[in-house]
Design a protein around this motif. Structure first.
Motif, PDB file in Angstrom:
ATOM      1  N   SER A 159       1.143  -1.409   0.044  1.00 54.53           N
ATOM      2  CA  SER A 159      -0.600  -0.074  -0.330  1.00 54.53           C
ATOM      3  C   SER A 159       0.910   0.999  -0.176  1.00 54.53           C
ATOM      4  CB  SER A 159      -1.379  -0.165   1.173  1.00 54.53           C
ATOM      5  OG  SER A 159       0.087   0.232   2.407  1.00 54.53           O
ATOM      6  N   SER A 160       0.274   2.425  -0.383  1.00 51.66           N
ATOM      7  CA  SER A 160       1.286   3.615  -0.349  1.00 51.66           C
ATOM      8  C   SER A 160       1.380   4.148   1.043  1.00 51.66           C
ATOM      9  CB  SER A 160       0.735   4.639  -0.792  1.00 51.66           C
ATOM     10  OG  SER A 160       0.002   4.270  -2.285  1.00 51.66           O
ATOM     11  N   GLU A 161       0.693   3.780   1.959  1.00 55.19           N
ATOM     12  CA  GLU A 161       0.959   4.091   3.008  1.00 55.19           C
ATOM     13  C   GLU A 161       2.156   3.385   3.627  1.00 55.19           C
ATOM     14  OE1 GLU A 161      -1.475   3.227   2.259  1.00 55.19           O
ATOM     15  OE2 GLU A 161      -3.983   4.537   2.865  1.00 55.19           O
ATOM     16  N   SER A 169       1.247  -2.743   7.395  1.00 57.44           N
ATOM     17  CA  SER A 169       0.810  -3.574   6.527  1.00 57.44           C
ATOM     18  C   SER A 169      -0.359  -4.700   6.875  1.00 57.44           C
ATOM     19  CB  SER A 169       1.679  -4.820   6.391  1.00 57.44           C
ATOM     20  OG  SER A 169       1.966  -5.373   6.988  1.00 57.44           O
ATOM     21  N   THR A 208      -3.722  -1.956   6.053  1.00 56.20           N
ATOM     22  CA  THR A 208      -4.426  -1.191   4.573  1.00 56.20           C
ATOM     23  C   THR A 208      -4.293  -2.248   3.406  1.00 56.20           C
ATOM     24  OG1 THR A 208      -1.564  -0.286   4.424  1.00 56.20           O
ATOM     25  CG2 THR A 208      -3.500   0.507   5.896  1.00 56.20           C
ATOM     26  N   MET A 209      -3.269  -3.774   3.877  1.00 54.66           N
ATOM     27  CA  MET A 209      -2.765  -4.459   2.928  1.00 54.66           C
ATOM     28  C   MET A 209      -4.043  -5.783   2.715  1.00 54.66           C
ATOM     29  SD  MET A 209       1.407  -4.318   1.617  1.00 54.66           S
ATOM     30  CE  MET A 209       0.932  -6.147   1.520  1.00 54.66           C
ATOM     31  N   GLN A 260       0.092   0.112 -10.215  1.00 55.79           N
ATOM     32  CA  GLN A 260      -0.467   0.191  -8.936  1.00 55.79           C
ATOM     33  C   GLN A 260      -1.822   0.187  -9.524  1.00 55.79           C
ATOM     34  OE1 GLN A 260       0.760   2.585  -6.138  1.00 55.79           O
ATOM     35  NE2 GLN A 260       0.160   1.311  -4.271  1.00 55.79           N
TER      36      GLN A 260
END
Lengths: 313, 498
Positions: free
Chosen positions: A101-103, A146, A149-150, B243
C-alpha cells in the motif's frame, strides 16, 4: 504472484524485523551499562550478533560508544547495520511499490530519509534511548500499517513469513550469544547467575514483563524455556514457527506440490520443538541445540527460496 | 506576495491578459492567492515539495548508489486552459491520432501514400524508427499507438501549435495525476469555486484501453506493465500506473515465451499474459528480433506477438509516425487520408532532406531552432538566436553532413505562466503535453503535463535540462457537471445574507 515480487516481499519483512532486533540489542546493552558500569568488553556480544568484530576493529580501532553505535546503526559498509537494513527494505519496497500500500511505502521511505539525514548521527548520540525506541516503533508501525492497509493475501503472507523467519532466527541468536557469554562453561549451567544480565536478555526481546506473568524466578533455565518453548509469547521460537506454518499453508493452499519441501521441513522443525522439554534441551547443551536449530532453519530458508522465488523456467 | 508588479512583458500569459487582469478561468485562483496571509503561499509550496519527497515521486539520479532520488521541480501555481480552447484541442488531437493510425497501417501495409507521392519514399527508408520486422502485420484491433503524448506550444497571439508527436512510451502522466492530488490539498477552496475537470479516471481508461486489445472473448485478460527496472528514470511512473490500474508490473526476467505464448514466472508456476503495456523501446524488446545484446527484453516476444497470442502497447514500429521529419508532413497526411484540414496547426517546419529547404535553414540559422530528427529530451538541438557564432557554424556542418536527420523551425515565443521565483512572481515559458488513449474510441485526458522552463527567459522545458512542472487545469464548459460549484456558491451567498 510473480516469484520476484514474492521474493521482495519476503525480504522486506526480514529486513525490517532485523533492523528492529538490532535496535533492541543496542538499547538493552545501553541500559545494562548504566546498571553495570565497569564491564570490560560490553559491546562485543552485540557486535557479534549484528556485525563482524574483525571488520569493526579493523576500521574503527577501539570500541568507544560513539564508534560502536555508528558502526551498528549508520554504517552502510556494515551490511547488518540498521541503516543498511532499512535501505535494503526500501530497495525491496521500491521494486514492489505497486504491490504494497502507499501508506506502507511512505512509512519506509520516510524512515529511510530520516536515517540518511546527516543530522541523525548527532541526535542518536545525544539521546540513544529515544533514537532506538524510534527504530523499534518504525518496525511496529510497518507491521500495523501492512496489517491494516494491505489485503491479507499471498503477498501479505510472504512478508509475514519473512518477518517471522527473521524473528525466529534473531531470538535464537540473541539467546545463544548471551548464554555463551554469560555461561561459557557448560558445567556452570544452573549455578550462580547474574539476575541483572538475564533480565537484560529478556528485555532485549521485550520479554521481561511477559516472562514475569509465567515465572517468578529469573533463572537461565526459565529464561530459555520461555524464549524457546512458550506458545503465547510472540518472539519465542515455537510461536514464530507456528505462525510461519500458518502463512506457508495459506501460500501453498491446496496446491501442496509447489511448497511441499518447505512445508515438510517447517513441520518437522516445529514438531521437534513441540515435543521437547527444556531439561532435554539443556541436558544436551543449549548452545548445541540452538546451533542445530539454526542449521535447520537456514535449510528451511533455502527450500522456501527454491520453492517460490526461483521461478520455474 | 501579490500580482501588482507582475508584467506579461509582451508574451501570451496563460493566467493574465495583457492589461494585467486575470483571465476568466484564473479569477478564482488569483482571488484566493490575494487572500492568503503573507508567506502562506511559500509555505504551501514547501509543503508540496515535501509531499513529493515522502511519496517518493522522484526520478532516479544515475550513479547515486544510495538511491537518493530527486524530485522534479514543481510549482504550485497551475496553468489554466479555458473550456473553449480545450474543446478545440481535443478535436484536433483526436483527428491527429486517428490519422497517424491510418498512416501506420498504410506504411507497414500497402504503402499507398508513398505511391501517391505525398511523402518521399526516401524519408521512410531512412527513418531510424521504421521496423521492417513489422511489415504486413496488423496489430490487434488495428491499433498502433494506444498511448500518445503530444507536445503543444502556444505563440504570442495564443494560437496552439503541435510541436512534436510522441508515440514511443511517452512518460509524465503520473506527474499529472500526482500534481493534481497535491494541488487539491494546496488550494482546496479554489476547487470548490471553479469547475476544474478531474483527471482521476485516467488509470481506469488506460486499463480499459489495454483490456480491449486482448483476444476476443477472453474474460479478465491478464494485463502487465513491462518495465526496464528500478534503475530506469521513469520507474516510479511504471510502478504507479500498474498500481493504479491494479495490474502486475513485470521486468523482462519475469516473463518467458513457450510455444509462442507469453507466461509470467509466479509462485504457482507459469501463468499466461495477454496484454503488455511495454515501457521498453522497440530495440530492447526482444533480443531474437531486435538488438541481440538486450537483456531487458523477452526472447521470443515478437513471435508470440505476431502469432496473435499477446498484444503489445504501443505496437512495435509506431515510432515512424513521430519522426521529426515525418512530422512536417502531418498536415498533408491528414488531408490525404481524411480529406480534412488540420484542426491543430504544425509549427512551420523546414525539412533539411529537401535541398532547397536546407539552403534556407543554413542561411537563416540565427533565427531558427534546429533539431535532430531522431533525438528527444532536448538533446541534439540548436537554439539559433541564443547560440554563439561558433556553435552555429559547428551545427551547420552537422546539418550538411546528414541533412535527413535535421529539421528547423522558427523560434516560437512560447507562452508563459506566472511562477514563484526570486522571492516573488515571475513569468516562465511553458509547453503542454496532453495524453491521448486510443482503444475502442479515442480519449483525451482533460489535463496534461505543463512543463515549465524554470530559468528566466529559457525556452527549454525538459526535466533533463532544468525544467519543472505545473498542474494543468482544464475548465469545464458551462453546460456541464460543475454547476455543483456554482450551486455551492449560491448556498454560501444565501447563508451570508441570513
Amino acid at each position: 504472484m510473480l516469484s520476484r515480487v514474492a521474493d521482495s516481499l519476503y525480504w522486506l519483512g526480514r529486513y525490517i524485523e532485523r533492523a528492529e532486533n538490532i535496535a533492541r540489542c543496542i538499547d538493552v546493552n545501553l541500559q545494562l551499562q548504566l546498571d553495570l558500569p565497569g564491564e570490560e568488553r560490553p559491546w562485543e556480544p552485540v557486535i557479534h550478533t549484528a556485525g563482524n568484530p574483525g571488520d569493526f576493529f579493523s576500521r574503527y580501532g577501539n570500541a568507544s560508544l560513539e564508534n560502536v553505535l555508528t558502526y551498528l546503526t549508520l554504517d552502510y559498509q556494515n551490511q547488518n547495520s540498521i541503516i543498511s537494513c532499512v535501505a535494503a527494505a526500501r530497495e525491496n519496497a521500491r521494486c514492489i511499490r505497486e504491490i504494497i500500500s502507499s501508506e506502507m511505502w511512505m512509512v519506509i521511505n520516510r524512515f529511510h530519509l530520516k536515517l540518511s539525514n546527516p543530522a541523525t548521527k548527532a541526535k542518536m548520540l545525544d539521546n540513544p534511548h529515544l533514537f532506538y525506541t524510534e527504530v523499534k516503533e518504525f518496525s511496529q508501525l510497518c507491521i500495523g500499517v501492512s496489517d491494516g492497509t494491505m489485503n491479507h493475501d499471498e503477498g501479505w503472507h510472504f512478508a509475514r513469513l519473512g518477518r517471522l523467519f527473521e524473528r525466529a532466527d534473531q531470538t535464537s541468536r540473541i539467546l545463544d550469544v548471551k548464554y555463551f557469554i554469560l555461561l561459557p562453561d557448560p558445567t556452570m549451567v544452573g549455578m550462580t547467575l547474574d539476575t541483572v544480565q538475564w533480565t537484560a536478555l529478556l528485555k532485549s526481546v521485550s520479554a521481561f514483563e511477559m516472562f514475569r506473568k509465567r515465572y517468578s524466578l529469573v533463572t537461565p533455565q526459565n529464561v530459555s524455556e520461555f524464549l524457546i518453548l512458550n506458545r503465547e509469547f510472540p518472539r519465542s521460537l515455537i510461536f514464530c514457527l507456528n505462525q510461519m506454518e500458518f502463512s506457508l499453508k495459506y501460500i501453498t493452499g491446496q496446491d501442496h506440490a509447489t511448497g511441499s519441501k518447505s512445508i515438510r521441513k517447517l513441520g518437522k522443525l516445529r514438531s521437534d520443538l513441540e515435543f521437547t522439554t527444556i531439561s532435554e534441551v539443556i541436558g544436551g547443551g543449549l548452545h548445541e541445540y540452538l546451533e542445530s536449530y539454526q542449521t535447520k532453519l537456514a535449510d528451511l530458508g533455502m527450500s522456501i527460496s527454491h520453492n517460490f522465488f526461483n521461478g520455474l523456467s | 506576495m501579490d500580482f501588482k508588479n507582475y508584467k506579461t512583458e509582451g508574451f501570451f500569459d496563460e493566467l493574465f491578459q495583457s492589461d494585467g487582469k486575470a483571465r476568466p478561468g484564473a479569477m478564482a485562483l488569483v482571488n484566493r492567492i490575494n487572500e492568503l496571509p503573507p508567506g502562506e503561499l511559500q509555505r504551501r509550496q514547501a509543503a508540496a515539495e515535501a509531499a513529493f519527497l515522502t511519496n517518493g515521486i522522484t526520478f532516479a539520479v544515475y550513479g547515486d548508489e544510495r538511491g537518493m532520488d530527486k524530485i522534479i521541480p514543481f510549482d504550485v501555481i497551475p496553468r489554466i486552459v479555458e473550456a473553449h480552447d480545450w474543446e478545440r484541442l481535443e478535436r484536433g488531437l483526436k483527428q491527429r491520432t486517428a490519422t497517424l493510425n491510418l498512416f501506420l497501417t498504410d506504411i507497414y501495409g500497402g504503402k499507398k501514400i508513398l505511391r501517391d507521392k505525398v511523402i518521399p519514399e526516401s524519408l521512410i527508408k531512412t527513418c531510424a524508427a521504421y521496423r521492417p520486422q513489422c511489415e504486413n502485420f496488423i496489430p490487434p484491433k488495428g491499433i498502433w499507438a494506444h498511448i500518445t503524448g503530444t507536445d503543444l506550444v502556444r505563440d504570442t497571439d495564443g494560437t496552439f501549435y503541435v510541436l512534436e508527436d510522441n508515440m514511443r512510451c511517452p512518460s509524465g502522466v503520473s506527474y499529472v495525476l500526482q500534481n493534481r492530488q497535491i494541488l487539491k490539498r494546496t488550494f482546496p477552496q479554489v476547487f470548490e469555486h471553479c469547475s476544474i475537470r478531474p483527471v482521476d479516471e485516467y488509470s481506469s481508461k488506460l486499463r480499459e484501453t489495454l483490456e480491449f486489445l486482448a483476444p476476443d472473448g477472453l474474460h479478465n485478460p491478464r494485463v502487465a506493465v513491462l518495465t526496464p527496472g528500478i534503475y530506469n528514470s521513469a520507474y516510479y511512473e511504471h510502478s504507479f500506473l500498474s498500481q493504479q490500474m491494479g495490474v502486475e508490473l513485470v521486468t523482462g526476467n519475469d516473463l518467458v515465451v513457450r510455444d509462442k505464448k507469453v507466461y509470467a514466472r509466479t509462485t504457482k508456476g507459469l501463468v499466461g499474459v495477454d496484454v503488455i503495456y511495454r515501457r521498453i523501446d522497440d530495440d530492447f524488446l526482444d533480443p531474437q528480433c531486435f538488438r541481440p545484446d538486450s537483456t531487458l527484453g523477452v526472447p521470443g516476444l515478437m513471435e508470440a506477438y505476431k502469432s496473435g497470442n499477446v498484444a503489445l502497447a504501443n505496437a512495435p514500429g509506431c515510432g515512424v509516425a513521430d519522426d521529426k521529419a515525418i512530422y512536417a508532413f502531418v498536415p498533408k497526411i491528414i488531408k490525404y487520408y481524411l480529406n480534412e484540414d488540420e484542426i491543430l496547426p504544425n509549427v512551420p517546419t523546414f525539412v533539411c532532406e529537401d535541398h532547397k529547404q536546407m539552403k534556407h535553414v543554413l542561411a537563416n540559422i540565427s533565427k531558427m531552432v534546429v533539431k535532430a530528427a531522431s533525438e528527444s529530451g532536448g538533446y541534439g538541438m540548436l537554439l539559433g538566436p541564443h547560440a554563439t557564432e561558433k556553435e552555429r557554424e559547428e551545427f551547420k556542418k552537422k546539418v550538411e553532413a546528414n541533412p535527413r536527420n535535421y529539421i528547423a523551425q522558427p523560434m516560437i515565443a512560447l507562452s508563459r505562466v506566472l511562477t514563484i521565483a526570486d522571492g516573488g512572481f515571475s513569468g516562465r515559458h511553458v509547453d503542454l503535453r496532453p495524453y491521448i488513449l486510443q482503444g475502442k474510441d479515442i480519449y483525451v485526458l482533460p489535463g496534461g503535463l505543463t512543463r515549465v522552463a524554470l530559468r528566466k527567459n529559457s525556452v527549454v522545458v525538459n526535466s533533463s535540462q532544468g525544467g519543472g512542472c505545473k498542474d494543468t487545469w482544464v475548465i469545464a464548459p458551462n453546460d456541464k457537471a460543475p454547476e455543483q460549484g456554482q450551486a455551492r456558491q449560491w448556498v454560501q451567498q444565501q447563508q451570508q445574507q441570513q
